[in-house]
Design an enzyme around this catalytic site. Structure first.
Site, PDB file in Angstrom:
ATOM      1  N   ARG A 103       0.882  -1.180   0.000  1.00  0.00           N
ATOM      2  CA  ARG A 103       0.000   0.000   0.000  1.00  0.00           C
ATOM      3  C   ARG A 103       0.909   1.216   0.000  1.00  0.00           C
ATOM      4  NH1 ARG A 103      -5.199   1.541   3.680  1.00  0.00           N
ATOM      5  NH2 ARG A 103      -6.099   0.137   2.148  1.00  0.00           N
ATOM      6  N   HIS A 130      -7.723   1.341  -6.107  1.00  0.00           N
ATOM      7  CA  HIS A 130      -7.876   0.468  -4.933  1.00  0.00           C
ATOM      8  C   HIS A 130      -8.566  -0.811  -5.413  1.00  0.00           C
ATOM      9  CE1 HIS A 130      -7.984  -0.864  -0.938  1.00  0.00           C
ATOM     10  NE2 HIS A 130      -8.794   0.016  -0.365  1.00  0.00           N
ATOM     11  N   GLN A 133     -10.225  -3.506  -3.032  1.00  0.00           N
ATOM     12  CA  GLN A 133     -11.480  -3.034  -2.425  1.00  0.00           C
ATOM     13  C   GLN A 133     -12.651  -3.299  -3.373  1.00  0.00           C
ATOM     14  OE1 GLN A 133     -12.154  -1.284   0.668  1.00  0.00           O
ATOM     15  NE2 GLN A 133     -14.203  -1.862   0.015  1.00  0.00           N
ATOM     16  N   ASP A 218     -17.105   7.477  -0.558  1.00  0.00           N
ATOM     17  CA  ASP A 218     -15.808   7.320   0.115  1.00  0.00           C
ATOM     18  C   ASP A 218     -15.432   8.693   0.672  1.00  0.00           C
ATOM     19  OD1 ASP A 218     -13.309   6.399   0.955  1.00  0.00           O
ATOM     20  OD2 ASP A 218     -12.392   6.585  -1.022  1.00  0.00           O
ATOM     21  N   CYS A 257     -16.461   2.178   1.497  1.00  0.00           N
ATOM     22  CA  CYS A 257     -15.326   1.270   1.717  1.00  0.00           C
ATOM     23  C   CYS A 257     -14.761   1.397   3.135  1.00  0.00           C
ATOM     24  CB  CYS A 257     -14.253   1.513   0.673  1.00  0.00           C
ATOM     25  SG  CYS A 257     -13.614   3.186   0.671  1.00  0.00           S
ATOM     26  N   ARG A 285     -14.211  -8.234   2.751  1.00  0.00           N
ATOM     27  CA  ARG A 285     -12.799  -8.026   2.403  1.00  0.00           C
ATOM     28  C   ARG A 285     -12.000  -9.290   2.752  1.00  0.00           C
ATOM     29  NH1 ARG A 285     -10.501  -2.918   2.035  1.00  0.00           N
ATOM     30  NH2 ARG A 285      -8.719  -4.161   1.367  1.00  0.00           N
TER      31      ARG A 285
HETATM   32  N1  NVA Z   1      -9.817   7.052  -0.819  1.00  0.00           N
HETATM   33  C1  NVA Z   1      -9.392   6.609   0.475  1.00  0.00           C
HETATM   34  C2  NVA Z   1      -9.641   5.149   0.640  1.00  0.00           C
HETATM   35  C3  NVA Z   1      -9.305   4.601   1.990  1.00  0.00           C
HETATM   36  C4  NVA Z   1      -9.548   3.120   2.095  1.00  0.00           C
HETATM   37  C5  NVA Z   1      -7.921   6.940   0.687  1.00  0.00           C
HETATM   38  O1  NVA Z   1      -7.142   6.728  -0.261  1.00  0.00           O
HETATM   39  O2  NVA Z   1      -7.556   7.408   1.753  1.00  0.00           O
HETATM   40  N1   CP Z   2     -11.225   0.258   2.903  1.00  0.00           N
HETATM   41  C1   CP Z   2      -9.943   0.100   3.282  1.00  0.00           C
HETATM   42  O1   CP Z   2      -9.064  -0.212   2.467  1.00  0.00           O
HETATM   43  O2   CP Z   2      -9.735   0.285   4.597  1.00  0.00           O
HETATM   44  P1   CP Z   2      -8.325   0.423   5.329  1.00  0.00           P
HETATM   45  O3   CP Z   2      -7.729   1.727   4.886  1.00  0.00           O
HETATM   46  O4   CP Z   2      -8.681   0.420   6.781  1.00  0.00           O
HETATM   47  O5   CP Z   2      -7.461  -0.716   4.927  1.00  0.00           O
END
Ligand code: NVA
Ligand code: CP
Length: 298
Positions: A103, A130, A133, A218, A257, A285
């Site tokens: 990530r 993502h 997800q 989101d 999400c 998930r």
């Molecule tokens: N769009 C959000 C998703 C978190 C799971 C981010 O990138 O922070």
């Molecule tokens: N939705 C998601 O990816 O959550 P986290 O950021 O908690 O992993």
């Protein structure tokens, strides 16, 4: 040959549908407490350059339940954080591990890791997409509605990494997708795929949710992004609240999400309301992660 999962389109439609089937089977195994350990002796390295609750824990628990092991790695504790290259790290990690989850911010880093690793690499979120997800969300929608074909998804809010993965999903699964967002928050459209007429981008949230089977939102400010009053006030009309939900189909499913910022992109009333399936979505998930790990690592 090793197979990576960097973006949704790394899977064919049939492979993704098969993963949905596998995930439902794994969910049943868990419910029946049936041991299933195809990844015995395998280790997944998980590099996290950003925070995570769901992704980290579901992959970690997923590896454990499949009989394998996982390592939580942060660049600040690795030589990666002191300038060791991604290419060298990829080659070394490939000598120890059976798969790498990453990530991070820039999608190019994930591509670089995958290029130099001889083991499967899984994208656990970047600024651009993502995929894990949305793959898991497809499972949730299929489980709840019995199909994906022709389903209308209204994605309302910021045109971010999650929205981008929804655009890819819509092109792969014949979904109708309406993205409702302000002009300056429109998602970047993928260059590698042609956008069909079944995908619309509108500045009117009511148009986006009309006849929707699913309303999805989101956070307005993603990890690594600075919150500005200007962006928050631009996005206020795109809040998923009861008045917006009332415009969609009566039994519309509301998805997020998570993590959610209540009273920002979604109200508590809707998140806790009868249309919301966000916690079933979060649970899935785990089941989808396990299906993907089994496919790539066994
Ligand atoms: N769009 C959000 C998703 C978190 C799971 C981010 O990138 O922070
Ligand atoms: N939705 C998601 O990816 O959550 P986290 O950021 O908690 O992993």
């Amino acid at each position: 040959m090793k197979k990576d999962f960097l973006k949704l389109s790394d899977l064919t439609k049939d492979e993704a549908l098969d993963l949905i089937k596998q995930a439902l089977e794994l969910k049943q195994f868990k419910a029946n407490k049936t041991a299933h350990r195809p990844l015995e002796g395998k280790t997944l390295g998980m590099i996290f350059n950003k925070n995570s609750t769901r992704t980290r824990i579901s992959f970690e628990v997923g590896m454990f339940e499949l009989g394998g092991h996982s390592l939580f790695l942060t660049p600040d504790q690795m030589q990666l954080g002191r300038g060791e290259t991604i290419a060298d790290s990829a080659r070394v990690l490939s000598r120890y591990l059976d798969g790498i989850l990453i990530r991070t911010f820039d999608f190019k880093e994930v591509e670089e890791l995958a290029k130099h690793a001889s083991i499967p690499v899984i994208n656990g979120l970047t600024d651009l997409n993502h995929p894990i997800q949305v793959l898991s969300d497809l499972l949730t929608i299929h489980e709840k509605l019995g199909r994906l074909d022709g389903i209308k998804i209204a994605y309302v809010g910021d045109g971010n990494n999650v929205a981008y993965s929804w655009i890819t999903a819509a092109t792969m699964f014949n979904l109708r997708l309406s993205v409702g967002c302000p002009a300056s928050c429109k998602p970047e459209l993928p260059k590698e795929i042609s956008i069909p007429d079944s995908i619309e981008i509108t500045e009117d949230p009511a148009t986006a949710v009309k006849d929707a089977d699913v309303i999805y939102t989101d956070v307005w400010i993603s990890m690594g992004e600075e919150e500005t009053e200007e962006k928050v006030s631009l996005l206020k009309p795109y809040q998923v609240n009861q008045s917006l939900v009332d415009i969609a189909k009566k039994d519309v499913l509301v998805m997020h999400c998570l993590p959610a910022h209540r009273e920002m992109e979604i109200t508590s009333e809707v998140l806790e309301g009868k249309n919301s399936i966000v916690f079933d979505q979060a649970e899935n998930r785990l089941h989808m992660q396990k299906a993907l790990l089994k496919k790539l690592l066994s």
